[in-house]
Design an enzyme around this catalytic site. Structure first.
Site, mmCIF file in Angstrom:
data_model
loop_
_atom_site.group_PDB
_atom_site.id
_atom_site.type_symbol
_atom_site.label_atom_id
_atom_site.label_comp_id
_atom_site.label_asym_id
_atom_site.label_seq_id
_atom_site.Cartn_x
_atom_site.Cartn_y
_atom_site.Cartn_z
ATOM 1 N N ASP A 193 3.260 -24.877 -47.577
ATOM 2 C CA ASP A 193 4.700 -24.761 -47.362
ATOM 3 C C ASP A 193 5.374 -26.073 -46.971
ATOM 4 O OD1 ASP A 193 5.514 -24.772 -44.168
ATOM 5 O OD2 ASP A 193 3.418 -24.291 -44.534
ATOM 6 N N ASP A 196 -0.018 -23.067 -40.609
ATOM 7 C CA ASP A 196 1.304 -22.770 -40.043
ATOM 8 C C ASP A 196 2.335 -22.520 -41.135
ATOM 9 O OD1 ASP A 196 0.534 -23.012 -37.368
ATOM 10 O OD2 ASP A 196 0.870 -25.179 -37.362
ATOM 11 N N ASP A 239 -2.723 -29.161 -40.169
ATOM 12 C CA ASP A 239 -2.443 -30.109 -39.096
ATOM 13 C C ASP A 239 -2.209 -29.380 -37.773
ATOM 14 O OD1 ASP A 239 -2.144 -32.559 -37.926
ATOM 15 O OD2 ASP A 239 -0.115 -32.937 -38.678
ATOM 16 N N ASP A 265 2.138 -24.071 -33.010
ATOM 17 C CA ASP A 265 2.550 -24.931 -31.897
ATOM 18 C C ASP A 265 3.815 -24.391 -31.237
ATOM 19 O OD1 ASP A 265 0.425 -26.600 -32.429
ATOM 20 O OD2 ASP A 265 1.607 -28.025 -33.595
ATOM 21 N N ASP A 298 -2.948 -23.980 -46.304
ATOM 22 C CA ASP A 298 -2.362 -24.473 -45.070
ATOM 23 C C ASP A 298 -2.384 -23.293 -44.078
ATOM 24 O OD1 ASP A 298 -0.830 -26.169 -43.297
ATOM 25 O OD2 ASP A 298 0.922 -24.991 -43.870
#
Length: 257
Positions: A193, A22, A111, A31, A20
């Site tokens: 996470d 972030d 994402d 973001d 992943d």
């Protein structure tokens, strides 16, 4: 969007590592970091309240449009992203993967979006480690506005409407099996996470390992699944606090055949 690296790994690589981005590779949400480029380094209340559960990609599209309306430049956005600190020990983990690049193939499944991820990885000097990046498309248009799109459509009820990571993981494993002439990876690892990192765990087997960041949503949800003794979850679970924890586990598992 799937972005290939300059060179494809040889079929002889034994292990596959999914990351992943972030709060896994970087120590906060990219973001959230970009919001600091907004006037007053915050969003207006009406924009913050516009979020709908499961529709974060739409919310981020609105945020980027708001930044564009307030003349936030590409340089400002890129600077915010590039200066996000890495999660403790992740650069140590990347150094380990570089030193053992003959054995490991690494992939990002996130994402976030391709602009943020590429910018950060390039600035950190680790872009070459990743064979593919699966994330939401994003690019600056002719007016200098960063335009974000959803990654794909899917039918999974567990995941946000724009991305199911289990679909990505399953399709990637199937494609690489064909490209490797039917030779599967000996082990698959997944470092994450968040709650959206749970669904891809259902694509992994008993020789594979999930690395949930300790005390983050992925870790708490996996604990609940283990306590419920669900038969669906086959993967081994090894929580981590720093990248060194992952390195230590990889060293042990790499020795096993």
């Amino acid at each position: 969007m799937a972005a290939p690296s300059a060179t494809s790994p040889a079929p002889s690589k034994r292990f596959l590592v999914f990351f992943d981005f972030d709060e896994t590779i970087v120590n906060e949400s990219s973001d959230d970091a970009v919001v600091r480029a907004a006037p007053g380094q915050r969003l207006p209340d009406w924009l913050s309240r516009s979020y709908r559960e499961g529709h974060y990609n739409e919310q981020m599209q609105r945020i980027l449009a708001y930044l564009a309306e307030h003349s936030v430049t590409e340089d400002s956005i890129r600077s915010m992203v590039e200066n996000i600190p890495p999660t403790p020990g992740l650069l140590t983990l990347f150094q380990y993967l570089q030193a053992h690049k003959q054995d490991f193939e690494s992939v990002v499944v996130s994402d976030a979006n391709v602009y943020f991820i590429e910018a950060w990885l390039e600035r950190a000097g680790v872009r070459h480690l990743f064979h593919r990046i699966f994330t939401n498309p994003a690019s600056f248009d002719a007016d200098g506005h960063l335009v974000l799109l959803p990654f794909h459509a899917h039918g999974c009820q567990r995941c946000p409407e724009n991305m199911c990571k289990q679909v990505i993981v399953r399709e990637y494993l199937e494609r690489r099996l064909q490209e490797r002439a039917g030779c599967p990876f000996q082990r698959v690892f997944y470092v994450g996470d968040g709650a959206n990192d749970i669904c891809p765990m259902l694509a992994l087997g008993p020789r594979d390992t999930a690395f949930p960041r300790r005390n983050f949503p992925m870790h708490r949800l996996l604990q609940k699944m283990q306590e419920a003794e669900t038969e669906v979850l086959k993967v081994s679970v090894v929580p981590w606090a720093t990248g060194q924890d992952v390195v230590d586990c990889l060293k042990r598992l790499e020795k096993e055949r």
